[in-house]
Design an enzyme around this catalytic site. Structure first.
Site, PDB file in Angstrom:
ATOM      1  CE1 TYR A  29      14.084 -15.893  46.000  1.00  0.00           C
ATOM      2  CE2 TYR A  29      15.006 -13.896  47.331  1.00  0.00           C
ATOM      3  CZ  TYR A  29      14.892 -15.435  47.097  1.00  0.00           C
ATOM      4  OH  TYR A  29      15.929 -16.074  47.736  1.00  0.00           O
ATOM      5  NE  ARG A  87      16.559  -6.624  53.312  1.00  0.00           N
ATOM      6  CZ  ARG A  87      17.270  -7.584  53.604  1.00  0.00           C
ATOM      7  NH1 ARG A  87      17.171  -8.700  53.730  1.00  0.00           N
ATOM      8  NH2 ARG A  87      18.270  -6.983  54.614  1.00  0.00           N
ATOM      9  NE  ARG A  90      25.220 -13.597  58.167  1.00  0.00           N
ATOM     10  CZ  ARG A  90      26.084 -13.198  57.322  1.00  0.00           C
ATOM     11  NH1 ARG A  90      26.738 -14.291  56.769  1.00  0.00           N
ATOM     12  NH2 ARG A  90      26.444 -11.997  56.887  1.00  0.00           N
TER      13      ARG A  90
END
Ligand SMILES: Cc1cc2nc3c(=O)[nH]c(=O)nc-3n(C[C@H](O)[C@H](O)[C@H](O)COP(=O)(O)O)c2cc1C
Length: 368
Positions: A186, A233, A323
């Site tokens: 990003y 992050r 997950r």
């Protein structure tokens, strides 16, 4: 190996965490439309997972320009702030703690998300990548990212201010802090890498220049809300999305030194979550420890044993699970009691939709 290590309290910035099991940030694309507004259903989902040491919210766009996927939430309008208050209140009432992940996608976007039809990046280079977009027919599909427009220096500096305002808005919405998303290809990552950043001004060229944007954001956000409420992050190991830069690791380690000077609470590494991902070396982990005094959180296919191993060696402080938290709202309890873990039942419910595959995963029950 003392198996209660994951359950030991930890200090992250100014927060005391009751355990070291972090809920990793996960986009779930369930906002109210129009307006990308967080809902009561999202509040239920996060509150169900409040036993995590810390929840990091799904990536949340800091401005309309920062959006790259359908139905992701924002933190720039009053409606979004009010919507997020439902989540922070529910999580806190359930005894949890929650940071917001601040997001600008840069070139990882599509023209149709933007009023002027343009995506932006450090340089006018298209990523070899796709984003998830729901068309007028209501069906979600992956679409190619177009060639972006290169940002001017004035625009870059105004995006830094957008991060500042977004962080203030997150605090107003009741978040305990923010995590700046500087990974996964990003916008901030696009500045860090030589493959996506071909600028010749103060934001490109040398590693110091490519780090400048990230450092300015970290400093500005820290000045606004306090450095102990700020994490970042990073994803040093990804090579997809046009991010394959052989200098990525050294650049990111240098950046870590600068983040250390800012005194932020943590670095959260997004490690391998794909099959042939590189092994993260102990040398890398040790170097990061030397350069950065705050907490280190890692995510990427961890289980109890692999997470405990790194904590016990002193290489990391907390383990983030993605997950496993989707399908096990009571993950810390299950891990601490060695109970079986549920799997994701239907992958089509990951992005978009309703409570199915979202708030309907049960907590552990002996009879089930
Ligand atoms: C459905 C889904 C959505 C994700 N969304 C984000 C996101 O918004 N921001 C981010 O930094 N990582 C995101 N990730 C990556 C996770 O935070 C995590 O790093 C990854 O899932 C690996 O951890 P795991 O193996 O425990 O799932 C996402 C992962 C999944 C599965």
């Amino acid at each position: 190996m003392p198996s209660d290590l994951l359950m030991r309290p930890a200090r992250v910035g100014s927060l005391s965490l009751p355990n070291r099991v972090i809920m990793a940030t996960m986009t779930r694309s369930r906002t109210q439309q129009p307006g990308d507004i967080p809902t009561a259903l999202m509040a239920t989902y996060y509150a169900q997972r409040a036993s995590a040491g810390l929840i990091v919210s799904e990536a949340t766009q800091i401005s309309p320009q920062g959006k790259g996927y359908s139905f992701t939430p924002g933190i720039y309008s009053q409606e979004q702030i009010e919507g997020w208050k439902l989540t922070t209140k529910a999580v806190h009432q359930a005894g949890g703690r929650i940071f917001m992940q601040l997001w600008h996608v840069g070139r990882m976007s599509h023209s149709s998300f933007h009023a002027d039809g343009q995506t932006v990046a450090p340089s006018a280079l298209a990523p070899d990548a796709q984003v998830w977009m729901v068309g007028e027919d209501g069906i979600g599909r992956m679409v190619d990212c177009p060639t972006p427009r290169a940002l001017s220096v004035d625009e870059i500096q105004s995006i830094v201010q957008d991060y500042r305002q977004a962080a203030l808005n997150a605090v107003e919405a009741g978040f305990d802090g923010v995590e700046i998303h500087a990974g996964n290809g990003y916008l901030i990552d696009q500045f860090l890498r030589r493959t996506s950043n071909k600028r010749t001004d103060i934001y490109g060229g040398s590693a110091e220049n490519r780090i400048r944007f990230a450092s300015e954001i970290v400093k500005t956000v820290s000045d606004a809300i306090g450095s102990k409420k700020v994490g970042i992050r990073l994803a040093p190991f990804i090579t997809q999305r046009g991010m394959d830069d052989s200098e990525a690791i050294t650049t990111i380690l240098l950046a870590a030194k600068q983040f250390n000077r800012a005194g932020i609470a943590y670095i959260h590494l997004a490690e391998a979550d794909w099959d042939d991902a590189p092994v993260v070396t102990t040398t890398f982990r040790e170097t990061l420890r030397t350069y950065f005094d705050g907490s280190i959180i890692v995510a990427g296919n961890y289980n109890k044993a692999s997470g405990l191993d790194l904590i016990q060696k002193g290489l990391v402080d907390c383990i983030a699970f993605g997950r496993k938290f989707i399908a096990n709202p009571d993950l810390p309890y299950r891990l601490s009691h060695d109970l079986p873990l549920h799997g994701i039942t239907d992958p089509t419910t990951l992005f978009g939709g309703n409570e199915q595959g979202y708030t309907d995963y049960p907590v552990y029950s002996k009879s089930a």
